[in-house]
Enzyme design. Sequence first.
Site: not given
Ligand SMILES: Nc1ncnc2c1ncn2[C@@H]1O[C@H](COP(=O)(O)OP(=O)(O)OP(=O)(O)O)[C@@H](O)[C@H]1O
Ligand SMILES: C[C@@](O)(CCO)CC(=O)[O-]
Ligand SMILES: [Mg+2]
Length: 457
Positions: A161-162, A208, A219
């Site tokens: 969830g970054s 998001e 998230d």
């Molecule tokens: N520390 C950060 N600084 C700047 N941008 C960020 C940072 N962390 C995440 N992002 C942004 O979020 C995108 C990553 O989001 P993505 O939803 O693909 O992965 P996630 O949130 O880590 O995983 P998930 O959604 O599965 O929990 C990056 O491409 C960037 O655009």
């Molecule tokens: C894969 C997913 O279910 C979770 C991502 O952390 C996408 C979403 O719910 O937005």
């Molecule tokens: Mg994400």
Amino acid sequence: MERKLSSPMAPTFMVSAPGKAIVFGEHAAVYGKPAIAAAISLRSYLLVTTLSKSRRTVQLNFRDIGLNHTWEIDTLPWNVFHQPSKKRFYSSVVDSLDSEFLEAIMPHAQAVSKHLPEKQRKIHIKSATAFLYLFLSLGSSKSPGFIYTLRSTIPIGAGLGSSASVCVCLSAALLIQIRALAGPHPDQPLEEAEMQIEHINRWAFVGELCIHGDPSGVDNTVSAGGKAVMFQRNASGPPSVIRLTKFPKLPLLLVDTQQPRSTAIQVEKVKTLKTNHPEITEIILDGIGKIATSALELMPSADFSGNSDALGHWGTLIGMNHGFLVSLGVSHPRLERIRELVDYANIGWTKLTGAGGGGCAITLFRPDIEDQTIEELEQKFSAEGFQIYEIILGADGVGVLWPAVFRNGTNGKAGEEIDQKMFENADGVEGINQLVGVGVQENREGWEFWTRDVFPR
Ligand SMILES: Nc1ncnc2c1ncn2[C@@H]1O[C@H](COP(=O)(O)OP(=O)(O)OP(=O)(O)O)[C@@H](O)[C@H]1O
Ligand SMILES: C[C@@](O)(CCO)CC(=O)[O-]
Ligand SMILES: [Mg+2]
């Protein structure tokens, strides 16, 4: 009524929001099935510095991804965002992106990091788009200049969830700047605090949308509100969210494959599968939803400490959930390797967490596993290039440090401002945690959270 971003005299302040682990229900959550997720102790921190009146620029300094770009405020497309017919008031509920807004932002977002390779640049553009969309929706053309400096201890694109935590930070900071939020303060009524969390959450969802395409909202909901939630998207209107007050303390291990992937691409994969094989895919998604419901039903009676039955039931559900995710095509050989190592040792149940395709897996240990067995497993993970994270589930949601000054003199002189350079140059995750990490007891002083402790850690 249009609200102005705060005056040039505003002090430097900081906001912070957690990442999350989805325990049950990722992907199915996009299609309206229930999911269970918890906030984790890894967090993002956003420092907002107001510039002197004469400098009318906005600088985005996203250190973790190497993005540092400055826009002239007057050159941004305020006229498009503030058309009388389209003006998004600070209190609006926005649940989809406006194509005209996106088009107007695009040249400004694409102006960032022109010389980088395409893959890296895409990451920058996504973050810049989310920022500009929120800045232009909530801010005003009369805005003074600002620097937004972000650091995060959450691995990027690893399923933790970054993106949501960054969007929650941006939304909270901008809403604070337009004074659309009061508090948080300790004697704030719960209802008021919940409304403000929801306000932050809704705009974070818009961020998001800029990053993901079709996020369910789970998230940003768990990042804003913290703790743990049962989340279900509805066909229309806001999602149903139950805050889980009795979330069990789980013997959990979080392992990162270090295999980067994009959530948007994984979500797209499932969408394609659903188009090509609608009936089977629906059965799988429904099965995942039933697993989350079943886990929730078990929870009120579940005392996981030493209760092997309850733990075993959740373990079985974790294994089944992972199996379904494999069927949806969102696992990865590295994720399967983690599962294989745990299965061989016969010490727990593993599932991917987040969007999969790489990223992280969680392992729930069986009761009474020797520490030494876990240590041996951890060594194997390290030897094969996996990264282990120690996390606590049920962390606080979004919080504010206003003004951003040291309170206790541990890191700097008490009362001294946490300045941009100091924050920018903090050395890795350790350095960030030492400087501002709200998980570090001494650093919690001065931080205020909208969330309340609903269950003990
Ligand atoms: N520390 C950060 N600084 C700047 N941008 C960020 C940072 N962390 C995440 N992002 C942004 O979020 C995108 C990553 O989001 P993505 O939803 O693909 O992965 P996630 O949130 O880590 O995983 P998930 O959604 O599965 O929990 C990056 O491409 C960037 O655009
Ligand atoms: C894969 C997913 O279910 C979770 C991502 O952390 C996408 C979403 O719910 O937005
Ligand atoms: Mg994400």
